[in-house]
Design an enzyme around this catalytic site. Structure first.
Site, mmCIF file in Angstrom:
data_model
loop_
_atom_site.group_PDB
_atom_site.id
_atom_site.type_symbol
_atom_site.label_atom_id
_atom_site.label_comp_id
_atom_site.label_asym_id
_atom_site.label_seq_id
_atom_site.Cartn_x
_atom_site.Cartn_y
_atom_site.Cartn_z
ATOM 1 N N ILE A 158 64.266 70.396 -52.536
ATOM 2 C CA ILE A 158 64.698 69.612 -53.650
ATOM 3 C C ILE A 158 64.414 70.572 -54.770
ATOM 4 O O ILE A 158 64.580 69.907 -55.802
ATOM 5 C CB ILE A 158 64.139 68.113 -53.790
ATOM 6 C CG1 ILE A 158 62.570 68.055 -53.612
ATOM 7 C CG2 ILE A 158 64.821 67.083 -52.725
ATOM 8 C CD1 ILE A 158 61.916 68.436 -54.899
ATOM 9 N N GLY A 159 63.893 71.844 -54.597
ATOM 10 C CA GLY A 159 63.795 72.684 -55.799
ATOM 11 C C GLY A 159 62.391 72.990 -56.407
ATOM 12 O O GLY A 159 62.325 73.056 -57.469
ATOM 13 N N LYS A 160 61.276 72.382 -55.561
ATOM 14 C CA LYS A 160 59.804 72.707 -56.014
ATOM 15 C C LYS A 160 59.522 74.158 -56.516
ATOM 16 O O LYS A 160 59.167 74.259 -57.635
ATOM 17 C CB LYS A 160 58.946 72.277 -55.074
ATOM 18 C CG LYS A 160 58.651 70.829 -54.815
ATOM 19 C CD LYS A 160 57.429 70.500 -53.977
ATOM 20 C CE LYS A 160 57.408 71.336 -52.630
ATOM 21 N NZ LYS A 160 58.553 71.147 -51.833
ATOM 22 N N PHE A 211 61.778 76.399 -57.274
ATOM 23 C CA PHE A 211 62.720 76.797 -58.332
ATOM 24 C C PHE A 211 62.274 76.166 -59.810
ATOM 25 O O PHE A 211 61.918 76.998 -60.650
ATOM 26 C CB PHE A 211 64.126 75.983 -58.062
ATOM 27 C CG PHE A 211 65.035 76.382 -59.360
ATOM 28 C CD1 PHE A 211 65.526 77.309 -60.064
ATOM 29 C CD2 PHE A 211 65.674 74.975 -59.608
ATOM 30 C CE1 PHE A 211 66.352 77.122 -60.793
ATOM 31 C CE2 PHE A 211 66.645 74.902 -60.708
ATOM 32 C CZ PHE A 211 67.045 76.197 -61.175
ATOM 33 N N LYS A 235 50.796 79.542 -53.965
ATOM 34 C CA LYS A 235 51.439 78.801 -53.136
ATOM 35 C C LYS A 235 50.557 78.707 -51.904
ATOM 36 O O LYS A 235 50.509 79.685 -51.086
ATOM 37 C CB LYS A 235 52.730 79.458 -52.904
ATOM 38 C CG LYS A 235 53.339 78.922 -51.728
ATOM 39 C CD LYS A 235 54.221 77.444 -52.181
ATOM 40 C CE LYS A 235 54.972 77.105 -50.830
ATOM 41 N NZ LYS A 235 55.777 75.794 -51.172
ATOM 42 N N GLY A 256 56.574 70.827 -49.151
ATOM 43 C CA GLY A 256 57.084 69.394 -48.757
ATOM 44 C C GLY A 256 56.744 68.394 -49.873
ATOM 45 O O GLY A 256 56.648 68.655 -51.132
ATOM 46 N N HIS A 258 69.117 68.681 -60.238
ATOM 47 C CA HIS A 258 70.332 68.042 -59.482
ATOM 48 C C HIS A 258 70.303 69.014 -58.295
ATOM 49 O O HIS A 258 71.055 70.159 -58.600
ATOM 50 C CB HIS A 258 71.458 68.224 -60.653
ATOM 51 C CG HIS A 258 71.488 67.118 -61.730
ATOM 52 N ND1 HIS A 258 72.280 66.197 -61.873
ATOM 53 C CD2 HIS A 258 70.865 67.151 -62.696
ATOM 54 C CE1 HIS A 258 72.042 65.465 -62.707
ATOM 55 N NE2 HIS A 258 71.159 65.975 -63.398
#
Length: 239
Positions: free
Chosen positions: A16-18, A20, A40, A121, A179
């Site tokens: 969902i774009g974490k 990004f 990370k 996740g 989005h």
């Protein structure tokens, strides 16, 4: 001397774009005059280049950070298969150890003004048989930024995740509407509902709304985030 800042980036789901949004935050912090580094700590899914195993998400974070940490510090647990971390770790004979990650985080704080820690996740993804990423966030003791993938079902996912964050005694510093489905019906109404509920129940502001981008452009997305407000929240949340 100002104490270093840090935050934990989680999401309402995977993909969902974490990464990004984490990269956009890094660009934003750099524009704010801060030395920004990324962790990370657990990455599942690796590729080999020049005899070195790498991870695409970690590469994106390195590209956005103005303080690039050594790979073994930035990602102490790099797993090869792209699947749930605890499953891959068991298959690869790796123990995902929270104390190791906390030590890496402590060292990262000595090298930067702000450290962005990206989870893997969602918030409750297991790390082993007894611990999950929520336990890692608690061990780090930093505020949380929630990335909401704006698509059908996002309201429920956002509110449940916010409740889970609060249940662990962590501060939700804010959330980002990303989005991911450009064809979604009523996106404005969905975001307005989440904004009202998350503000009322958790005091969590909407830090920014990022439109669907193809290709993703985290440097452009950084301009859509209220970095100044987030920095102030992080400073206020320091012990």
């Amino acid at each position: 001397m100002t104490a270093p800042l840090s935050l934990f980036v989680t999401g309402t789901d995977t993909e969902i774009g974490k990464t990004f949004v984490s990269a956009a935050l890094l660009h934003g912090f750099a524009r704010h005059g801060l030395r920004a580094a990324a962790l990370k700590p657990v990455a599942a899914g690796a590729y080999e280049r020049d005899g070195v195993w790498r991870n695409e998400d970690a590469d994106q974070l390195d590209a956005a950070a103005n303080v690039v940490l050594p790979p073994e510090l930035r990602t102490p647990f790099l797993l090869k298969a792209p699947a749930a971390p605890h499953i891959v770790a068991a298959q690869e004979g790796v123990t995902l150890d929270i104390d190791t990650i906390v030590a890496c985080h402590r060292e990262a704080l000595t090298r930067a003004d702000v450290v962005v820690v990206e989870g893997a996740g969602g918030f409750r993804v297991p790390m082993n048989d007894t611990q999950d990423l929520a336990d890692l966030a608690v061990a780090l003791g930093v505020p949380v930024v929630l990335v909401v993938g704006v698509r059908l079902g996002c309201i429920n996912h956002a509110l449940l995740t916010a409740d889970a964050i609060a249940a662990r005694g962590l501060k939700l510093a804010g959330w980002v509407a990303n989005h991911v489905d450009p064809a979604m019906s009523f996106p404005d109404e969905n975001i307005a509902t989440m904004r009202d509920w998350l503000a009322r129940e958790h005091g969590a502001p909407l830090l920014g709304r990022i439109p669907h981008m193809s290709p993703a452009a985290p440097e452009s997305a950084a301009a859509m985030l209220d970095i100044a407000a987030l920095v102030e929240t992080l400073r206020t949340a320091q012990p």
